[in-house]
Enzyme design. Sequence first.
Site, mmCIF file in Angstrom:
data_model
loop_
_atom_site.group_PDB
_atom_site.id
_atom_site.type_symbol
_atom_site.label_atom_id
_atom_site.label_comp_id
_atom_site.label_asym_id
_atom_site.label_seq_id
_atom_site.Cartn_x
_atom_site.Cartn_y
_atom_site.Cartn_z
ATOM 1 N N CYS A 5 0.832 -1.189 0.000
ATOM 2 C CA CYS A 5 0.000 0.000 0.000
ATOM 3 C C CYS A 5 0.865 1.237 0.000
ATOM 4 O O CYS A 5 2.057 1.172 0.280
ATOM 5 C CB CYS A 5 -0.867 0.027 1.254
ATOM 6 N N ARG A 30 1.701 1.778 -5.940
ATOM 7 C CA ARG A 30 1.911 0.743 -4.915
ATOM 8 C C ARG A 30 0.663 -0.101 -4.672
ATOM 9 O O ARG A 30 0.734 -1.173 -4.073
ATOM 10 C CB ARG A 30 2.327 1.391 -3.590
ATOM 11 N N TRP A 79 -3.691 -2.103 -1.732
ATOM 12 C CA TRP A 79 -3.680 -3.319 -2.568
ATOM 13 C C TRP A 79 -3.988 -4.467 -1.618
ATOM 14 O O TRP A 79 -3.189 -4.807 -0.746
ATOM 15 C CB TRP A 79 -2.306 -3.511 -3.217
ATOM 16 N N ASN A 105 0.367 -0.604 6.267
ATOM 17 C CA ASN A 105 0.894 -1.401 5.156
ATOM 18 C C ASN A 105 1.535 -2.633 5.769
ATOM 19 O O ASN A 105 2.300 -2.508 6.727
ATOM 20 C CB ASN A 105 1.952 -0.582 4.391
ATOM 21 N N GLY A 106 1.222 -3.820 5.253
ATOM 22 C CA GLY A 106 1.812 -5.040 5.793
ATOM 23 C C GLY A 106 0.729 -6.015 6.217
ATOM 24 O O GLY A 106 -0.435 -5.867 5.835
ATOM 25 N N GLU A 488 11.964 -12.235 -19.954
ATOM 26 C CA GLU A 488 11.503 -10.862 -19.679
ATOM 27 C C GLU A 488 10.424 -10.438 -20.682
ATOM 28 O O GLU A 488 9.418 -9.835 -20.299
ATOM 29 C CB GLU A 488 12.717 -9.913 -19.721
ATOM 30 N N LYS A 492 6.642 -9.428 -19.426
ATOM 31 C CA LYS A 492 6.074 -8.104 -19.687
ATOM 32 C C LYS A 492 4.734 -8.230 -20.406
ATOM 33 O O LYS A 492 3.785 -7.520 -20.112
ATOM 34 C CB LYS A 492 7.077 -7.307 -20.516
ATOM 35 N N GLU A 495 1.984 -9.562 -18.042
ATOM 36 C CA GLU A 495 1.704 -8.604 -16.985
ATOM 37 C C GLU A 495 0.764 -7.487 -17.444
ATOM 38 O O GLU A 495 -0.168 -7.130 -16.716
ATOM 39 C CB GLU A 495 3.061 -8.024 -16.560
ATOM 40 N N HIS A 511 12.603 -30.448 -26.423
ATOM 41 C CA HIS A 511 12.368 -31.250 -25.214
ATOM 42 C C HIS A 511 10.949 -31.055 -24.691
ATOM 43 O O HIS A 511 10.660 -31.436 -23.562
ATOM 44 C CB HIS A 511 13.403 -30.883 -24.144
ATOM 45 N N LYS A 614 3.098 -2.307 -7.712
ATOM 46 C CA LYS A 614 4.497 -2.067 -8.083
ATOM 47 C C LYS A 614 5.455 -2.698 -7.087
ATOM 48 O O LYS A 614 6.497 -3.198 -7.450
ATOM 49 C CB LYS A 614 4.717 -0.556 -8.149
HETATM 50 O O1 M6R Z 1 11.035 -3.776 -6.831
HETATM 51 P P1 M6R Z 1 11.628 -5.067 -7.304
HETATM 52 O O2 M6R Z 1 12.623 -4.867 -8.418
HETATM 53 O O3 M6R Z 1 12.208 -5.876 -6.186
HETATM 54 O O4 M6R Z 1 10.418 -5.884 -7.905
HETATM 55 C C1 M6R Z 1 10.599 -7.207 -8.322
HETATM 56 C C2 M6R Z 1 9.419 -7.677 -9.129
HETATM 57 O O5 M6R Z 1 8.252 -7.635 -8.353
HETATM 58 C C3 M6R Z 1 9.206 -6.820 -10.381
HETATM 59 O O6 M6R Z 1 10.337 -6.817 -11.204
HETATM 60 C C4 M6R Z 1 8.004 -7.345 -11.197
HETATM 61 O O7 M6R Z 1 8.288 -8.597 -11.711
HETATM 62 C C5 M6R Z 1 7.665 -6.333 -12.279
HETATM 63 N N1 M6R Z 1 6.304 -5.932 -12.149
HETATM 64 C C6 M6R Z 1 7.916 -6.857 -13.656
HETATM 65 O O8 M6R Z 1 7.642 -5.914 -14.631
#
Ligand code: M6R
Length: 619
Positions: A5, A30, A79, A105-106, A488, A492, A495, A511, A614
């Site tokens: 959050c 966040r 969140w 938060n937590g 990656e 992306k 996501e 395989h 995030k």
């Molecule tokens: O803040 P961080 O780099 O530790 O975050 C790690 C992952 O949560 C972050 O890279 C996530 O996979 C992204 N949303 C990918 O785009």
Amino acid sequence: MVAMCGIVGYVGPRPSQAILISGLARLEYRGYDSAGIAVIDADGHLGLRKRAGKLQVLRDDLATHPMADGTTGIGHTRWATHGGPSDANAHPHLADDGKLAVIHNGIIENFAELKDELLGQGFTFRSETDTEVAAVLLGREFAASGDLVAAFRTVAARLEGAFTLLAMHQERPGLVVGARRNSPLVIGLGEGENFLGSDVAAFVEHTRNALAIGQDQIVAITPAGVSVTDFAGNAVDVEPFEVVWDASAAEKGGWSSFMAKEVSEEPEAVANTIRGRVHDDAVVIPELSGMDELFAGIHRIIIVACGTAAYAGMVGKYALEQWTRVPVDVELAHEFRYRDPVIGEDTLVVSISQSGETMDTLMAVKYAREHGAKTLSICNTQGATIPRESDAIVYTHAGPEVAVASTKAFVAQITALYLLALHVGRIRGVLSAAESAAHVHELQGIPGKISRVLAEEQAHIEQFSHWMADTQSVLFLGRHVGYPIALEGALKLKEISYIHAEGFAAGELKHGPIALIEPGQPVFVIVPSPRESAELHRKVISNIQEVRARGARVIVVAEEGDAAVLPFADEVLRIPLAAPLFEPLLAVVPLHIFAMGLATAKGLDVDQPRNLAKSVTVE
Ligand code: M6R
């Protein structure tokens, strides 16, 4: 319960609502399933407004039904993990008598037993959240002592789990108190006003002077000052720092999305991470001075990270092993500490995190330290928890990354790993000065080459990603450093476009994954340069032919002048020539543009994809 959050607190002479709302707007990355504020107004009454949905819902509500303003306030953007996003579950939560407001938060792990205790004492609850338990407990303790800081001390001692809590009481205007354990909180120092925030974005438009608060500490802010104590009440020293970016860096400007802006900033992210760390063609990382002996003595490096940061780690492994000859393992941070890893004093555990708050990564770092390893943090966020918990820090200077999808931070993380590898490689005598200088020159040329990819391929990629808006599934193949780039590219796409996507090592194709290929299946292939390894290049061309023979629609990412791909490719995305280890920094750019293009074509919110936040601050 609440997980990741955004939190903001304000005390000072100004009406706080606008300050809270603009702080929340900067923290919305966040978490964005509900938002709320509480304000102590001029009559000493605590006003509360909270709404399910994005911050705009709260804004609209406040615009149509204004609430009395005041100069002490707290705000929250949420969140949720458990307990749906609803008005009732949104923060702030109130103590039983409605006079004290809390944001959190937590996760408070022992909230059920605390709630039973409070129910047994006749207290009542309005939400399903763990946070309300903390609010009611704080209210009970404040009623007993009349001292909000003392109440926090008592309550913090009872809570298990991770938390940042902020609270204010209507009988104590001009005071906001916060506490943190394994969850972020920073202080912003203004003139006659002070701020609290989950990160500096909460207050950077008002002040760039900040203080980082340590674990298990309580902070009280008033307009006149700040005091920080540990949970036992002892005064502690806090670390001042100046925020290195200004508020405009975290604004969208004229861009259609933060992600579009951040992809366009990939060249600067690399350049700024190199800046100040190269002298006379040699890598000099001032933050690591005094660590030569340690680097000379390590026998093993373990990289811990999650998501995109872990893929950056996988790319970094190739350079670290080649340039330092130290064996490197890359582990997902959430797997690391549960498998009794073999670590000791000769192990360097390198964590990578854009936010510096990812709980899985933080816990892996703590575990590594407890087991005798040295820890080094590669991080993009000043004052964050992971660097504070590490023995050494190398900051990436990508600037604030707001879109949930990590893009510019990824290239900055790879850059930082390469700088580290060159630094350690020289210390260990693996690289000569001339070899290191050649790599440095290559790295320095990367920002210009990324700019060329953006200039020359963006329109083309956006065009064909629009044609692909109905695609159900996309595969990505790569070998060597192209393999993590395939991962990656797939992450992306999943996501932000919600399309099924998988990344594979191209050698794995036969395989199993080749069974997925049917006519029309789009497959991206990252093609390595033929100049340095004709064999690797040939093998990838064979892989392309294999999927092509089964009807795949092949989109290749290949270096300029590589004509061997032409007979087999439906689309060719060109990247400038670079030494093989540096190709990932270029090959990833078309994949970032593609994911964004496809999500945009589907009409999706690329900055705030569904179900995500995030900063993942719970395990
Ligand atoms: O803040 P961080 O780099 O530790 O975050 C790690 C992952 O949560 C972050 O890279 C996530 O996979 C992204 N949303 C990918 O785009």
